[in-house]
Design an enzyme around this catalytic site. Structure first.
Site, short mmCIF file in Angstrom:
data_model
loop_
_atom_site.label_atom_id
_atom_site.label_comp_id
_atom_site.label_asym_id
_atom_site.label_seq_id
_atom_site.Cartn_x
_atom_site.Cartn_y
_atom_site.Cartn_z
N ASP A 72 9.32 2.75 -0.34
CA ASP A 72 8.29 3.38 0.47
C ASP A 72 8.52 2.96 1.91
O ASP A 72 8.12 1.88 2.32
CB ASP A 72 6.90 2.97 -0.03
CG ASP A 72 5.79 3.59 0.82
OD1 ASP A 72 6.12 4.23 1.85
OD2 ASP A 72 4.61 3.43 0.45
N TYR B 144 0.85 -1.18 0.00
CA TYR B 144 0.00 0.00 0.00
C TYR B 144 0.89 1.23 0.00
O TYR B 144 1.84 1.31 0.78
CB TYR B 144 -0.89 0.01 1.24
CG TYR B 144 -1.76 1.24 1.39
CD1 TYR B 144 -2.80 1.50 0.50
CD2 TYR B 144 -1.54 2.15 2.42
CE1 TYR B 144 -3.60 2.63 0.64
CE2 TYR B 144 -2.33 3.29 2.57
CZ TYR B 144 -3.36 3.52 1.68
OH TYR B 144 -4.15 4.63 1.83
N LYS C 245 4.44 8.91 8.94
CA LYS C 245 4.21 8.27 10.24
C LYS C 245 5.21 8.74 11.30
O LYS C 245 5.05 9.83 11.82
CB LYS C 245 4.16 6.75 10.07
CG LYS C 245 3.02 6.38 9.11
CD LYS C 245 2.54 4.95 9.12
CE LYS C 245 1.21 4.87 8.36
NZ LYS C 245 1.21 4.03 7.20
C1 PLP Z 1 0.54 4.57 5.82
C2 PLP Z 1 1.27 4.33 4.58
C3 PLP Z 1 1.18 5.21 3.48
C4 PLP Z 1 0.18 6.35 3.45
O1 PLP Z 1 0.46 7.31 4.41
P1 PLP Z 1 -0.72 8.32 4.85
O2 PLP Z 1 -0.05 9.26 5.78
O3 PLP Z 1 -1.79 7.48 5.46
O4 PLP Z 1 -1.20 9.00 3.61
C5 PLP Z 1 1.98 4.99 2.39
N1 PLP Z 1 2.84 3.95 2.36
C6 PLP Z 1 2.96 3.09 3.38
C7 PLP Z 1 3.94 1.97 3.29
C8 PLP Z 1 2.17 3.23 4.51
O5 PLP Z 1 2.27 2.34 5.50
#
Ligand code: PLP
Length: 428
Positions: free
Chosen positions: A240, A145, A268
């Site tokens: 990511d 994701y 995060k």
């Molecule tokens: C949470 C997450 C996102 C999205 O971040 P948001 O701050 O919710 O937009 C993208 N990539 C990864 C791997 C994530 O865990």
């Protein structure tokens, strides 16, 4: 027996006002049934709901709360900074300090740009990869994701060798036609996609340790292979690390696996609980961003001083001696205890863990990718989830989410969690 009467009333009101009663879908408990509780406050490893019930929390606001909730240095930094102004829209010194800290922790990042969410970070990194290479195609992995930008809401279609299918209504197929999808840990599938799309691959985006379909680590050599094939073909490798950055090590997954991606995305943890994202990488690539280069990217609240202060305070705490060794020890304690409990209860569980991230799948087969994860018995998970919730332990309300341990969890919290889980597992 816990009552959640106030939560029940709030949810009824929320359902009239907010679609599904929530501002982000997983919070609605749809995957496990029942209704969400409403949080009143959180401190350390615990969350209290509006009815006064306490839970040992393994969601940690979906990853950011690595120090636990409301850590004093972060709260103080927020208060001190907010008193000086909550937003300037003018460069401020905290942005420079943040960039320095990120670069010091993550050597692949020579320059970095701040934004306000993980979604923005990945969306911008992909635009930059396309702008830098002059190529259209991006390869992503099934079950990874990367936020909710249009071109990333894709699943493997029947024509997966050519393009992915939109995974959400409202995304025209033409928006995802340049997004290719392969199963994670599958070298042959990646090779085939590169062979079928010669000279048009802008890059690969990957969660180096996927944590958005539960949790499964990369097979030895898989990430190295991604590094090689991108380097050979002039495509960019985008890690990511919105979840894994500052979580698995100060330098993220790239530090523990010893790899150098071209671009990295963060979010995060670097926001210390406030809305923050960031993306960075080689200066030569980053300098393609406006105002230096032709790739447009912007944000009214990007580099927000209060968010920078919260993030800086968090990173400073994490840099203190021993943080990751302590997280690893707590993770190992939880893993050993839960494996034992499942074995004694005779319940087949695959317990995957990397550092302070973990996931237990209810299946007897190892889980290396999304297809494996989907074999988990989700009804069993739902029972396990509710059993633990009633015992005062909060896991994410879905089989397909990772759990997070924080520095505020104590060995006694972990023991209490294992005891609660052992009790619930015996009833499954
Ligand atoms: C949470 C997450 C996102 C999205 O971040 P948001 O701050 O919710 O937009 C993208 N990539 C990864 C791997 C994530 O865990």
């Amino acid at each position: 027996m816990m009552t959640r009467e106030k939560s029940r009333q709030l949810f009824a009101a929320a359902l009239q006002l907010i679609p599904g009663g929530v501002n982000s879908p997983v919070r609605a408990f749809r995957a496990v049934g029942g209704e969400p509780f409403f949080a009143e406050r959180a401190a350390g490893a615990r969350v209290w709901d509006v009815d006064g019930n306490a839970y040992i929390d393994y969601v940690g606001t979906w990853g950011p709360a690595i120090l636990g909730h409301a850590p004093a240095p972060v709260v103080e930094a927020i208060q001190r900074t907010a008193a000086l102004g909550t937003s300037f829209g003018i460069p401020n010194p905290l942005e420079v300090r943040m960039a320095e800290l990120i670069r010091a922790a993550v050597p692949s990042v020579q320059k970095v740009r701040m934004c306000s969410s993980g979604t923005e970070a990945t969306m911008s990194a992909i635009r930059l990869a396309r702008g830098f290479t002059g190529r259209p195609k991006i390869l992503k992995f099934d079950g990874c994701y990367h936020g909710h930008a249009d071109s990333l809401l894709v699943r493997a279609g029947s024509g997966a060798l050519t393009f992915g299918q939109p995974d959400s209504a409202g995304v025209p197929a033409s928006f995802t036609e340049h997004t290719l999808v392969a199963p994670f840990n599958d070298e042959a599938a990646v090779r085939a996609l590169f062979a079928a799309n010669p000279g048009t691959m802008a890059g690969i985006i990957v969660e180096p340790v996927p944590g958005n379909a539960g949790l499964y680590p990369p097979r030895p050599g898989f990430l190295e292979f991604l590094r090689e094939i991108t380097r050979e073909t002039g495509a960019l490798l985008i890690f990511d690390e919105v979840m894994t950055g500052f979580r698995l090590a100060l330098g993220g997954a790239q530090q523990i696996y010893g790899l150098t991606p071209d671009l990295s995305c963060f979010g995060k943890i670097i926001g210390g609980g406030l809305p923050v994202g960031a993306f960075g990488g080689r200066a030569e690539i980053m300098d393609h961003l406006a105002p230096l280069g032709p790739v447009y990217q912007a944000g009214t609240l990007s580099g927000n001083p209060v968010a920078m202060a919260a993030g800086l305070a968090t990173l400073q705490e994490l840099a203190a001696a021993n943080a990751y060794a302590r997280l690893e020890a707590l993770g190992a304690q939880l893993e050993a205890g839960l494996r034992d409990a499942a074995r004694s209860a005779g319940v087949p569980v695959q317990f995957n863990r990397v550092g302070s991230m973990f996931c237990g799948y209810f299946t007897s087969d190892p889980v290396h990718n999304l297809a494996d994860a989907l074999r988990s018995d989700r009804q069993r998970f739902a029972k396990y989830f509710h059993g633990l919730l009633d015992a005062g332990v909060y896991l994410a309300p879905s089989q397909f989410e990772a759990g997070f341990i924080s520095l505020a969890h104590t060995p006694a919290d972990i023991d209490a969690t294992i005891a609660a889980a052992a009790g619930v597992l015996r009833t499954l």
